[in-house]
Design a protein around this motif. Structure first.
Motif, short mmCIF file in Angstrom:
data_model
loop_
_atom_site.label_atom_id
_atom_site.label_comp_id
_atom_site.label_asym_id
_atom_site.label_seq_id
_atom_site.Cartn_x
_atom_site.Cartn_y
_atom_site.Cartn_z
N ILE A 63 -64.38 -20.76 -2.74
CA ILE A 63 -63.20 -20.92 -3.59
C ILE A 63 -62.07 -21.45 -2.72
O ILE A 63 -61.75 -20.91 -1.66
N ILE A 64 -61.47 -22.54 -3.19
CA ILE A 64 -60.34 -23.16 -2.49
C ILE A 64 -59.10 -22.97 -3.34
O ILE A 64 -59.12 -23.25 -4.54
N VAL A 65 -58.03 -22.46 -2.74
CA VAL A 65 -56.77 -22.26 -3.43
C VAL A 65 -55.76 -23.26 -2.88
O VAL A 65 -55.41 -23.21 -1.70
N LEU A 66 -55.36 -24.20 -3.73
CA LEU A 66 -54.35 -25.19 -3.35
C LEU A 66 -52.97 -24.57 -3.53
O LEU A 66 -52.68 -23.98 -4.57
N LYS A 67 -52.14 -24.70 -2.53
CA LYS A 67 -50.76 -24.21 -2.60
C LYS A 67 -49.84 -25.42 -2.48
O LYS A 67 -49.68 -25.97 -1.40
N PHE A 68 -49.29 -25.81 -3.62
CA PHE A 68 -48.43 -26.99 -3.67
C PHE A 68 -47.07 -26.68 -3.04
O PHE A 68 -46.66 -25.52 -2.95
N ASP A 69 -46.37 -27.73 -2.63
CA ASP A 69 -45.06 -27.57 -2.01
C ASP A 69 -44.06 -26.91 -2.95
O ASP A 69 -43.10 -26.29 -2.50
#
Length: 146
Positions: free
Chosen positions: A107-113
């Protein structure tokens, strides 16, 4: 003339063989008892087994347009770039940020700016968009392919 040529070839052969013997004296013997100093991780880890770094593309469904053409580039340094084009509406729009991997590794969690997040499940050459609770959104339409 033949004797001079034979003598010259003999001298050249002796010279080359002497050089070769001198080189072989400098070689160090192979030590078969060298111990490995780096540890190999036990079990399966997705960093090793799955080639996850790279660009993933696909068209994700959209409620008020013909789809969202999406490109997601995952970098090895845990940063990403996502580009979205809303078909029939506009774009491209680019977002950047960092990502982390769940303990399971898939599982990859993208954390946007802008502090928002998105979750994807890593598959074999694909990323599947997940709901906020981490469950799979059914259907091939929510998959980005490498």
């Amino acid at each position: 003339m033949k004797q001079k040529l034979f003598l010259l070839l003999t001298v050249v052969a002796i010279t080359f063989s002497a050089c070769k013997k001198a080189d072989s004296k400098e070689e160090q013997p192979v030590n078969d008892s060298i111990e490995m100093t780096s540890e190999v991780p036990e079990g399966h880890t997705s960093n090793i087994a799955v080639d996850w770094e790279g660009e993933y593309k696909g068209i994700i469904p959209c409620e008020d347009c013909d789809g969202v053409e999406t490109s997601l580039i995952l970098n090895y340094d845990s940063t990403f770039t996502m580009t979205k084009t809303y078909i029939g509406k506009g774009g491209p729009y680019e977002s950047k940020g960092s990502f982390s991997r769940a303990a399971s590794g898939n599982i990859i969690v993208l954390k946007f700016d802008d502090a928002s997040e998105a979750k994807y499940q890593l598959g074999d050459g694909s990323l599947s968009l997940l709901n906020d609770d981490g469950s799979i959104i059914e259907g091939e339409d929510y998959v980005l392919r490498k």
